[in-house]
Design a protein around this motif. Structure first.
Motif, short mmCIF file in Angstrom:
data_model
loop_
_atom_site.label_atom_id
_atom_site.label_comp_id
_atom_site.label_asym_id
_atom_site.label_seq_id
_atom_site.Cartn_x
_atom_site.Cartn_y
_atom_site.Cartn_z
N TRP A 137 0.88 -1.16 0.00
CA TRP A 137 0.00 0.00 0.00
C TRP A 137 0.92 1.21 0.00
O TRP A 137 1.61 1.47 0.98
N SER A 138 0.93 1.94 -1.08
CA SER A 138 1.85 3.07 -1.22
C SER A 138 1.23 4.30 -0.57
O SER A 138 0.87 5.28 -1.23
N ALA A 139 1.11 4.22 0.73
CA ALA A 139 0.59 5.33 1.53
C ALA A 139 1.30 5.29 2.87
O ALA A 139 1.65 4.21 3.36
N THR A 140 1.48 6.44 3.48
CA THR A 140 2.23 6.51 4.73
C THR A 140 1.33 6.62 5.97
O THR A 140 1.83 6.71 7.08
N SER A 141 0.04 6.58 5.77
CA SER A 141 -0.87 6.65 6.91
C SER A 141 -0.83 5.36 7.70
O SER A 141 -0.61 4.27 7.15
N ALA A 142 -1.09 5.47 9.00
CA ALA A 142 -1.28 4.27 9.81
C ALA A 142 -2.55 3.57 9.33
O ALA A 142 -3.51 4.20 8.90
N ILE A 143 -2.53 2.26 9.40
CA ILE A 143 -3.71 1.49 8.99
C ILE A 143 -4.71 1.47 10.13
O ILE A 143 -4.41 1.01 11.23
N THR A 144 -5.90 1.97 9.86
CA THR A 144 -6.96 1.98 10.86
C THR A 144 -8.13 1.07 10.47
O THR A 144 -8.98 0.77 11.32
N SER A 145 -8.18 0.66 9.20
CA SER A 145 -9.20 -0.29 8.80
C SER A 145 -8.67 -1.16 7.66
O SER A 145 -7.78 -0.73 6.90
N VAL A 146 -9.21 -2.36 7.57
CA VAL A 146 -8.87 -3.31 6.52
C VAL A 146 -10.17 -3.80 5.91
O VAL A 146 -11.09 -4.19 6.65
N THR A 147 -10.27 -3.78 4.59
CA THR A 147 -11.48 -4.24 3.91
C THR A 147 -11.15 -5.30 2.89
O THR A 147 -10.21 -5.15 2.11
N PHE A 148 -11.92 -6.40 2.92
CA PHE A 148 -11.82 -7.45 1.93
C PHE A 148 -12.96 -7.27 0.93
O PHE A 148 -14.09 -7.01 1.31
N MET A 149 -12.67 -7.50 -0.33
CA MET A 149 -13.72 -7.51 -1.34
C MET A 149 -13.42 -8.58 -2.38
O MET A 149 -12.31 -9.09 -2.47
N LEU A 150 -14.47 -8.91 -3.13
CA LEU A 150 -14.33 -9.90 -4.19
C LEU A 150 -14.11 -9.15 -5.50
O LEU A 150 -15.00 -8.50 -6.02
N GLU A 151 -12.92 -9.25 -6.01
CA GLU A 151 -12.53 -8.47 -7.18
C GLU A 151 -13.39 -8.79 -8.40
O GLU A 151 -13.67 -7.92 -9.22
N ASP A 152 -13.83 -10.04 -8.50
CA ASP A 152 -14.57 -10.46 -9.70
C ASP A 152 -16.08 -10.43 -9.50
O ASP A 152 -16.82 -10.87 -10.39
N GLY A 153 -16.52 -9.94 -8.36
CA GLY A 153 -17.95 -9.83 -8.13
C GLY A 153 -18.50 -10.90 -7.21
O GLY A 153 -17.78 -11.82 -6.80
N GLY A 154 -19.78 -10.80 -6.90
CA GLY A 154 -20.41 -11.73 -5.98
C GLY A 154 -20.33 -11.22 -4.55
O GLY A 154 -19.79 -10.14 -4.29
#
Lengths: 170, 166
Positions: A137-154
């Motif tokens: 993740w090319s960002a310098t912020s602290a991680i405060t949330s994580v999200t999973f998703m289905l890239e192909d749908g469903g």
């Protein structure tokens, strides 16, 4: 505090879910680890899993090594973390995996490492796959949330679950 | 109260640049060891591991690698170290790689010692390695080393965890 601490567990209910999210993550650990077991409603065999942080589905990239009775490798412009077992795959089979995120509160880019398997005792290489990956993740912020998703749908089906652990190094 | 199975043995956060980092005098009271390395270096480097100060040709390893474009596997035997990286090297940008090593049954004096390692660098690729130290000695120290002329950078962190099976 113990070195290895359960922060939260989420299990998808009967209505399914389009995403799985851990939010308001405490900033008191050193690293994060997520263990998951996932299946989707998509009418296919396996589907790509995508992860993003802090609600921003941007600035992700990854490289993946996979095996399904053959080997290969690919890269993505998002953080790929394996495959969900899709609806047309063997019944009652869920993919499983682990994700490690070191130094998640730091002010540097965030690297991730994952392992994922979707073994369904099939003779078809199209529906079983093991993968390893490196994400960024090319960002310098602290991680405060994580999200999973289905890239192909469903949607994620009932009984899909994920557990978030905090690991302290002192 | 539940027993704590996963404990920090030692964390080294580097205050100066060094080529090697050693965990010494490792307690023999755990079942397995895990090392997590969140490091960056003066320049891109492979990462090497040795045990108990042994730099003889007593190591071998097999690595499965993927770059995002291709995949393969390589082996090395009768080596002076276990190379934990092939494409998943340590880079000079902090936060761009993850390295872990699992060392099972490290304190026994009957079997040779096995290492399972992951190297994940989005910059270059992913490695999964299995390494062998052909020695039945209990592991009392672990040394991580970089390519000569490279150093671990200030702020790099290496943590040794102990896991108890009972």
């Amino acid at each position: 505090m113990a070195a290895y601490n359960l922060i939260a567990t989420t299990t998808v209910g009967s209505g399914g879910a389009s995403t799985i999210e851990f939010s308001s993550i405490a900033q008191t650990y050193t690293d994060l680890k997520i263990v998951h077991t996932l299946r989707s409603t998509r009418a296919a065999l396996v589907g790509n899993l995508r992860m993003y942080f802090n609600g921003a589905n941007t600035n992700g990239s990854s490289r993946t090594l996979y095996g399904n009775n053959a080997t290969g490798s690919f890269s993505n412009s998002y953080i790929h973390f394996g495959y969900a077992v899709d609806a047309n795959n063997t019944a009652s089979v869920f993919a499983s995996g682990e994700i490690y995120i070191p130094n998640y509160t730091g002010s540097t880019y965030k690297s991730t490492s994952y392992d994922s398997v979707s073994e369904s005792n099939s003779t078809s290489s199209a529906i079983v796959v093991q993968s390893l990956g490196a994400g960024l993740w090319s960002a310098t912020s602290a991680i405060t949330s994580v999200t999973f998703m289905l890239e192909d749908g469903g949607n994620f089906v009932q009984y899909s679950s994920a557990s978030l652990y905090g690991i302290k190094n002192s | 109260m539940a027993k704590q199975a996963y404990e920090v043995i030692s964390t080294q956060t580097l205050g100066s640049a060094v080529e090697t980092v050693t965990f010494s005098s490792i307690p023999q009271t755990y079942t397995d060891l895990v090392v997590v390395i969140n490091a960056f270096s003066s320049a891109t480097s492979d990462l090497y591991l040795t045990f108990n100060g042994d730099t003889g040709t007593n190591y071998s390893r097999t690595v499965l690698w993927g770059t995002g474009a291709s995949a393969g596997s390589v082996r090395s035997s009768s080596a002076n170290f276990i190379a934990l990286t092939y494409y998943g090297r340590i880079w000079d940008n902090q936060g761009t790689s993850v390295h872990t090593a699992n060392i099972m049954n490290y304190s026994n004096t009957t079997t040779n010692k096995t290492v399972l390692a992951r190297a994940s660098s989005q910059q270059e690729g992913v490695d999964e390695s299995v390494g062998l130290w052909s020695s039945t000695a209990a592991i009392t120290s672990i040394t991580f080393d970089l390519v000569s002329t490279r150093t671990f950078s200030v702020g790099s962190t290496l943590t040794l965890y102990g896991i108890k099976a009972a």
